[in-house]
Design an enzyme around this catalytic site. Sequence first.
Site, short mmCIF file in Angstrom:
data_model
loop_
_atom_site.label_atom_id
_atom_site.label_comp_id
_atom_site.label_asym_id
_atom_site.label_seq_id
_atom_site.Cartn_x
_atom_site.Cartn_y
_atom_site.Cartn_z
N LEU A 114 6.92 -1.49 2.16
CA LEU A 114 8.01 -0.88 1.40
C LEU A 114 7.60 -0.81 -0.06
O LEU A 114 7.53 -1.84 -0.74
CB LEU A 114 9.30 -1.67 1.59
CG LEU A 114 9.81 -1.69 3.04
CD1 LEU A 114 11.03 -2.60 3.17
CD2 LEU A 114 10.12 -0.29 3.53
N GLU A 115 7.34 0.38 -0.53
CA GLU A 115 6.76 0.56 -1.85
C GLU A 115 7.77 0.95 -2.92
O GLU A 115 7.39 1.27 -4.04
CB GLU A 115 5.63 1.59 -1.75
CG GLU A 115 4.56 1.09 -0.79
CD GLU A 115 3.52 2.14 -0.44
OE1 GLU A 115 3.48 3.16 -1.13
OE2 GLU A 115 2.75 1.91 0.51
N ASN A 116 9.03 0.92 -2.54
CA ASN A 116 10.08 1.23 -3.50
C ASN A 116 10.99 0.03 -3.73
O ASN A 116 12.16 0.17 -4.06
CB ASN A 116 10.88 2.44 -3.01
CG ASN A 116 10.01 3.67 -2.85
OD1 ASN A 116 9.41 4.13 -3.80
ND2 ASN A 116 9.91 4.17 -1.62
N MET A 166 0.84 -1.18 0.00
CA MET A 166 0.00 0.00 0.00
C MET A 166 0.86 1.22 0.00
O MET A 166 1.93 1.22 0.53
CB MET A 166 -0.83 0.11 1.27
CG MET A 166 -1.79 -0.94 1.46
SD MET A 166 -2.39 -0.79 3.09
CE MET A 166 -1.27 -1.85 3.87
N VAL A 167 0.31 2.26 -0.49
CA VAL A 167 0.99 3.53 -0.32
C VAL A 167 0.24 4.30 0.72
O VAL A 167 -0.96 4.41 0.66
CB VAL A 167 1.02 4.32 -1.61
CG1 VAL A 167 1.63 5.66 -1.38
CG2 VAL A 167 1.77 3.57 -2.65
#
Length: 346
Positions: free
Chosen positions: A172-174, A1-2
Amino acid sequence: MVRARSGTSRNRLTARLLAGLTATALTSAGILAAGTAHASRDHPRPSPAAHTAAVPRHAVTGYWQNFNNGATVQKLKDVDDAYDIIAVSFAEATGTPGAVDFHLDPAVGYGSTDEFKADIKAKQAAGKSVILSVGGERGAVSVNDDASARNFADSLNGLMDAYGFDGVDIDLENGLNATYMTQALKAVHAAHSDVVVTMAPQTIDMQSPQNEYFKTALGIKDFLTVVNMQYYNSGSMNGCDGKVYSQGSVDFLTSLACIQLTGGLDPSQVGIGVPASSRAAGSGYVAPSVVNDALDCLTQGTHCGSFKPSKTYPGLRGAMTWSTNWDAAGGGAFARQVGAHVHGLP
């Protein structure tokens, strides 16, 4: 999720298998323990000891915002009782590779850290699990070698002991490295065998068991609690039948959950993650009734759209939302409607 600190977007975004008679007894009672209390020499459990985290067979997860971005500002004690797992957002990177830290934002209104810790204990006394979410949309935590994996585990174990958190959420979205994140989470589990571990990958991260996020989930399957994939801010994605589905529909939720269910995760390790309101995300909001239809489709084979899974998964864990704050801002519809539905699943 962001989960954005500003604006309205919370993008891209196990039951632990217990052995023998203990599992049978707990399952019949509708509760699966996340593990057995444990202390290591390096990371002893704090006093008062023996809070053993417990997650219901069907659970609702909500992210609590440690910042003010226009949603309702809450203290932990204000979070609706429907939420079984409360993910405190967020722990953030330090100057040491892999290490994380957590600081209360004054905007939330706590007068002291002790007041916050007391709220954690009160939620735990009410049967809830309070965990620390790492990352978010802007989180830049990198665990990509032995040293950073060790730093991640050591810092997280320290925060769990200092605050009394029950576990960790990986948001962790990166990108992440499955080898070293798995290594780090196993080190956390070694120090806290009752740890609650949740994950919040974006849809693209769970399209295949070969993806790093998916590999991480499978790598910790023996103690993973739930993967609450972010079914929003996504765009169209492939379902498990090879067809393309658009976000914002029952089919999007069920066909993408199917990938995880057929890709190696236990049904108890799969949850549906959605925004609490249209303001909480850039796209992908669905009404609570749509979430409930998807839950019924996956668990009982009813209320499906055009996609219907080949089998049912009555042990499906439940649902998640970003965030408890946005839910409160909208009148608590998610907690009231989806929460009741999740807790009513057989």
